[in-house]
Design a protein around this motif. Structure first.
Motif, PDB file in Angstrom:
ATOM      1  N   GLN A  32       4.192  48.425  60.395  1.00  0.00           N
ATOM      2  CA  GLN A  32       3.068  48.873  59.709  1.00  0.00           C
ATOM      3  C   GLN A  32       2.881  47.828  58.505  1.00  0.00           C
ATOM      4  O   GLN A  32       1.715  47.844  57.873  1.00  0.00           O
ATOM      5  CB  GLN A  32       3.196  50.219  59.462  1.00  0.00           C
ATOM      6  CG  GLN A  32       2.891  51.124  60.455  1.00  0.00           C
ATOM      7  CD  GLN A  32       2.817  52.690  59.849  1.00  0.00           C
ATOM      8  OE1 GLN A  32       2.402  52.925  58.735  1.00  0.00           O
ATOM      9  NE2 GLN A  32       3.632  53.488  60.146  1.00  0.00           N
ATOM     10  N   ALA A  33       3.772  47.135  58.410  1.00  0.00           N
ATOM     11  CA  ALA A  33       3.555  46.084  57.104  1.00  0.00           C
ATOM     12  C   ALA A  33       2.717  45.109  57.397  1.00  0.00           C
ATOM     13  O   ALA A  33       2.208  44.773  58.572  1.00  0.00           O
ATOM     14  CB  ALA A  33       4.954  45.420  57.012  1.00  0.00           C
ATOM     15  N   ARG A  74       3.464  47.293  52.291  1.00  0.00           N
ATOM     16  CA  ARG A  74       4.017  48.583  52.906  1.00  0.00           C
ATOM     17  C   ARG A  74       5.312  47.895  53.794  1.00  0.00           C
ATOM     18  O   ARG A  74       5.344  48.131  55.108  1.00  0.00           O
ATOM     19  CB  ARG A  74       3.091  49.029  54.076  1.00  0.00           C
ATOM     20  CG  ARG A  74       1.985  49.979  53.628  1.00  0.00           C
ATOM     21  CD  ARG A  74       1.103  50.491  54.530  1.00  0.00           C
ATOM     22  NE  ARG A  74       0.496  49.500  55.242  1.00  0.00           N
ATOM     23  CZ  ARG A  74      -0.722  49.069  54.968  1.00  0.00           C
ATOM     24  NH1 ARG A  74      -1.297  49.307  53.778  1.00  0.00           N
ATOM     25  NH2 ARG A  74      -1.275  48.056  55.667  1.00  0.00           N
ATOM     26  N   SER A 123      10.038  43.003  61.123  1.00  0.00           N
ATOM     27  CA  SER A 123       9.014  43.040  60.613  1.00  0.00           C
ATOM     28  C   SER A 123       7.956  42.006  61.041  1.00  0.00           C
ATOM     29  O   SER A 123       7.543  41.260  60.921  1.00  0.00           O
ATOM     30  CB  SER A 123       9.378  42.212  58.891  1.00  0.00           C
ATOM     31  OG  SER A 123      10.169  43.102  58.464  1.00  0.00           O
ATOM     32  N   ASP A 128       6.547  49.153  47.209  1.00  0.00           N
ATOM     33  CA  ASP A 128       6.836  48.951  48.830  1.00  0.00           C
ATOM     34  C   ASP A 128       5.983  47.451  48.771  1.00  0.00           C
ATOM     35  O   ASP A 128       5.789  47.287  49.927  1.00  0.00           O
ATOM     36  CB  ASP A 128       6.228  49.813  49.936  1.00  0.00           C
ATOM     37  CG  ASP A 128       6.992  49.822  50.915  1.00  0.00           C
ATOM     38  OD1 ASP A 128       7.912  48.861  50.945  1.00  0.00           O
ATOM     39  OD2 ASP A 128       6.536  50.502  52.093  1.00  0.00           O
ATOM     40  N   SER A 144       8.320  48.378  53.956  1.00  0.00           N
ATOM     41  CA  SER A 144       9.633  49.447  54.376  1.00  0.00           C
ATOM     42  C   SER A 144       9.038  50.137  55.770  1.00  0.00           C
ATOM     43  O   SER A 144      10.058  50.594  56.538  1.00  0.00           O
ATOM     44  CB  SER A 144      10.023  50.478  53.325  1.00  0.00           C
ATOM     45  OG  SER A 144       9.183  51.374  53.274  1.00  0.00           O
ATOM     46  N   LYS A 145       7.680  49.891  56.001  1.00  0.00           N
ATOM     47  CA  LYS A 145       7.128  50.510  57.049  1.00  0.00           C
ATOM     48  C   LYS A 145       7.190  49.655  58.330  1.00  0.00           C
ATOM     49  O   LYS A 145       7.007  50.098  59.485  1.00  0.00           O
ATOM     50  CB  LYS A 145       5.681  50.891  56.980  1.00  0.00           C
ATOM     51  CG  LYS A 145       5.569  51.823  55.976  1.00  0.00           C
ATOM     52  CD  LYS A 145       6.075  53.126  56.088  1.00  0.00           C
ATOM     53  CE  LYS A 145       5.767  54.185  54.827  1.00  0.00           C
ATOM     54  NZ  LYS A 145       6.253  53.608  53.353  1.00  0.00           N
ATOM     55  N   SER A 151      15.732  46.355  61.408  1.00  0.00           N
ATOM     56  CA  SER A 151      14.290  46.533  61.276  1.00  0.00           C
ATOM     57  C   SER A 151      13.540  45.221  61.525  1.00  0.00           C
ATOM     58  O   SER A 151      13.817  44.175  61.323  1.00  0.00           O
ATOM     59  CB  SER A 151      14.182  46.770  59.782  1.00  0.00           C
ATOM     60  OG  SER A 151      12.758  47.110  59.682  1.00  0.00           O
TER      61      SER A 151
END
Length: 675
Positions: free
Chosen positions: A558-559, A552, A6, A528, A554-555, A4
């Motif tokens: 969008q974090a 946010r 970030s 989150d 985990s998004k 993922s």
């Protein structure tokens, strides 16, 4: 394994940098501690870090010999009160003093520099030294003679008390603790072959000699003797480290010694309810003594390494008279998230009473969670400097979690609690370090990790851990490239109630460029939110001088970085002592509405979790002790929790005084907003 990215949006709030003007207000708090019976910095009163021996004067004054990082490896107690400390024979990280004897006027300590004599009452300077540069592992006094076990030269040496001149000696192989009976016969523990007196010794048997050195009968049926003394009936009392856990009483000493009685609960600390503490449930008996009234004094080690000291005084009827403890070296402990009154360090369970006024009066020892005989490969026995991360609940099962002092190697121990048991079984192991080291899960429930229970780590180099409320494990990876986070997603519990982790269910998270290196991550699944602590790119600073909150998380794309803050380092107007990491922000914790950052000196900055702004500073003061360089020197040397009442409980490592500092702080209403 998933990867993922970030990549974060712009921060919602401004960046904060606090220098000399950022001390803000001193927050009112209750200073206290747990794990040690004393903390008086004025007279330097606290139970040392380790015991190796104990002796008792006729009036019931107890003397212990051992080790203390902040000096005072020798100490004395009377009726449960601290009476004095003795320095000069070891300091800092020096070797422990091995033995002690007292004659009502002087105290004699034996160790690697022979016999050192001190006047009663404590002191920093020895009165005299004899047999210098000789390892003395046992001392005893009978009449006007001092008996010394000379481990270096395999001898028993007898000195005149008034002159300290040697009167006679005789050969004795690997001699250790000794005592002298009413007929002048000398009883001495013989250590096992290959024993090193600078490490933990193990006894082989108990030998006897007439006063002129003629060999007498031996006792070979006691497993691992470590301590002995005579009682008022001229019977020999022997204690040690074994499954029986009791003190064995031997009579018929003139002929062939035989067992005539036992003292204590059968099985020791593991008898009756396993791990539940009581004064007569012994473990690893390091010292024994008896006063003129027949009161018995027992020094025990309730620990896996060399930390966890206790002295209990028992009446001739076996009733508890008093006890003192020094249990908590290089640890802070954590409050059970489902019970405000229970605290767990790496080895011990404490019970709190918040109605007490502070000053170390809130706590009592409830249990000992390590089972040396059932789980001999427990990392708390085989490892070094293990620190508690506190209790985590995974699928309603409780797990005690520990980590190494420098953030390497995380272990999870299952707390069964059936029938009140205090024992924590080794369950999961994440070794940290390079990826060639294997993780492990105790699938068969025997408390050790076999070859078929191990599985590989993803490529990387791992250090520093967090366990979220879902049971997911987050580990910081910092290999040759930029730092990253490896998330092991918990897949439930197996049939033996071990959390299930594997490399298939892992997520690798790239870290924002705000950090060049990470030291802590704290993820809150319910909101989150991720908190990260470390240092800026290109910086060589230690600890967590830079902290950021990300919403946010985990998004991924969008974090959003909500705020970021930098903390001052080595600012003497803030932390008076900056040596040995005292001026460095080392530990990060989050609870309720606040972020807490502990400095090595032992003070704590409190930050508003919503805005990232400084609220103020907690300054503990226990018995005049306000902190120092190296006061906190473990990566996980702080834990925090919020009580239902709104009070915050902060636990801190206190390496110099062998306890956990406890700070209780209740925010004022105005402090819940930004300042």
């Amino acid at each position: 394994m998933k990867i993922s990215s970030s990549v974060l949006a712009i921060s919602l709030f401004t960046f904060g940098c606090w220098g000399r003007t950022a001390q803000a207000q001193t927050l009112p708090c209750i200073s206290s501690w747990l794990g040690n019976s004393f903390c008086d910095d004025t007279v330097k009163a606290w139970v040392p870090d380790e015991f190796r021996d104990l002796c008792v004067d006729a009036d019931g004054t107890v003397f212990t010999a051992g080790y203390a990082e902040s000096h005072g490896g020798g100490a004395s107690y009377k009726d449960g009160a601290f009476k004095g400390r003795y320095d000069g024979f070891n300091s800092g990280f020096g070797d422990p003093v091995k033995s002690v004897a007292a004659d009502g006027k002087f105290v004699y300590f034996g160790g690697g520099n022979g016999v050192q004599r001190f006047k009663y009452g404590g002191g920093k300077r020895t009165d005299t030294i004899v047999l210098g540069h000789t390892m003395i592992t046992g001392l005893a006094i009978k009449g006007n003679e001092l008996f010394a076990a000379d481990f270096s030269n395999n001898k028993i040496r007898v000195l005149a008390l008034d002159t300290l001149k040697e009167l006679r000696n005789w050969p004795a192989t690997r001699p250790g603790k000794l005592t002298v009976d009413a007929e002048g016969r000398v009883w001495v523990i013989q250590y096992k072959n290959g024993a090193n007196p600078n490490t933990i010794l193990t006894g082989e048997k108990v030998l006897s000699f007439a006063n002129d050195g003629t060999p007498g009968p031996a006792i070979g049926d006691f497993d691992n003797p470590l301590a002995l003394t005579m009682d008022l009936k001229n019977q020999l009392l022997v204690g040690g480290l074994n499954k029986d856990g009791r003190i064995t009483v031997y009579g018929n000493l003139k002929d062939l010694p035989k067992v005539v009685d036992h003292i204590g609960v059968e099985g020791g600390i593991y008898g009756k309810v396993p791990g539940e503490y009581a004064p007569d449930k012994f473990f690893e008996i390091r010292g024994l003594g008896m006063d003129a009234m027949g009161n018995l004094y027992v020094a025990c080690l309730y620990g896996g390494e060399i930390w966890g000291q206790s002295v209990v005084a028992l009446s001739p009827k076996g009733e508890s008279l008093w006890q003192v403890h020094g249990l908590n070296y290089i640890d802070c402990g954590g409050v059970d998230p489902r019970s405000e009154t229970d605290i767990y360090d790496a080895n011990h369970h404490y019970r709190l009473d918040y109605s007490q006024p502070g000053g170390g009066k809130e706590w009592s020892l409830k249990g000992f969670t390590l089972h040396r005989f059932r789980y001999p490969k427990d990392s708390r026995i085989t490892g070094s400097f293990v620190v508690s991360m506190g209790i985590r609940y995974i699928r309603n099962e409780a797990f005690l979690c520990t980590v190494g002092q420098t953030g390497y190697g995380m272990h999870m121990f299952h707390l069964d609690r059936t029938g009140g048991s205090e024992i924590a079984r080794p369950s999961v192991h994440f070794p940290g370090g390079s990826s060639d080291k294997l993780n492990a899960i105790d699938k068969n429930g025997n408390g050790q990790f076999e070859a078929d229970e191990r599985f590989a780590q993803p490529k990387g180099y791992y250090q520093y851990y967090d366990i979220d409320t879902n049971g997911d494990v987050w580990i910081i990876g910092d290999a040759a490239g930029p730092p990253f986070l490896m998330q092991y997603q918990c897949q439930g519990l197996d049939q033996n109630k071990n959390p299930i982790y594997d490399t298939t269910h892992t997520v690798r998270w790239n870290i924002p460029k705000d950090f060049g290196s990470l030291r802590r991550s704290i993820y809150q699944p319910a909101t989150d939110i991720m908190y990260l602590g470390g240092r800026a790119e290109g910086s060589v600073e230690d600890g967590v001088p830079r902290i950021a909150r990300y919403d946010r998380w985990s998004k991924a794309k969008q974090a959003t970085k909500r705020w970021e803050a930098s903390l001052p380092i080595d600012d003497k107007s803030y932390t008076p002592e900056t040596s040995y990491g005292g001026g460095t922000p080392l530990c990060l914790g989050v609870a309720g509405d606040y972020v807490f950052v502990a400095y090595g000196y032992g003070i704590v900055r409190v930050i508003n979790a919503d805005s990232g702004k400084l609220v103020g500073t907690l300054y503990p003061n226990n018995g005049g002790h306000k902190g120092g360089g190296g006061e906190i020197d473990a990566s996980y040397g702080m834990s925090v929790m919020k009580r239902k009442s709104g009070e915050y409980v902060v636990l801190l490592e206190s390496a110099s005084h062998n306890h956990s500092t406890m700070v209780r702080w209740t925010p004022e209403i105005k402090q819940t907003g930004d300042q």
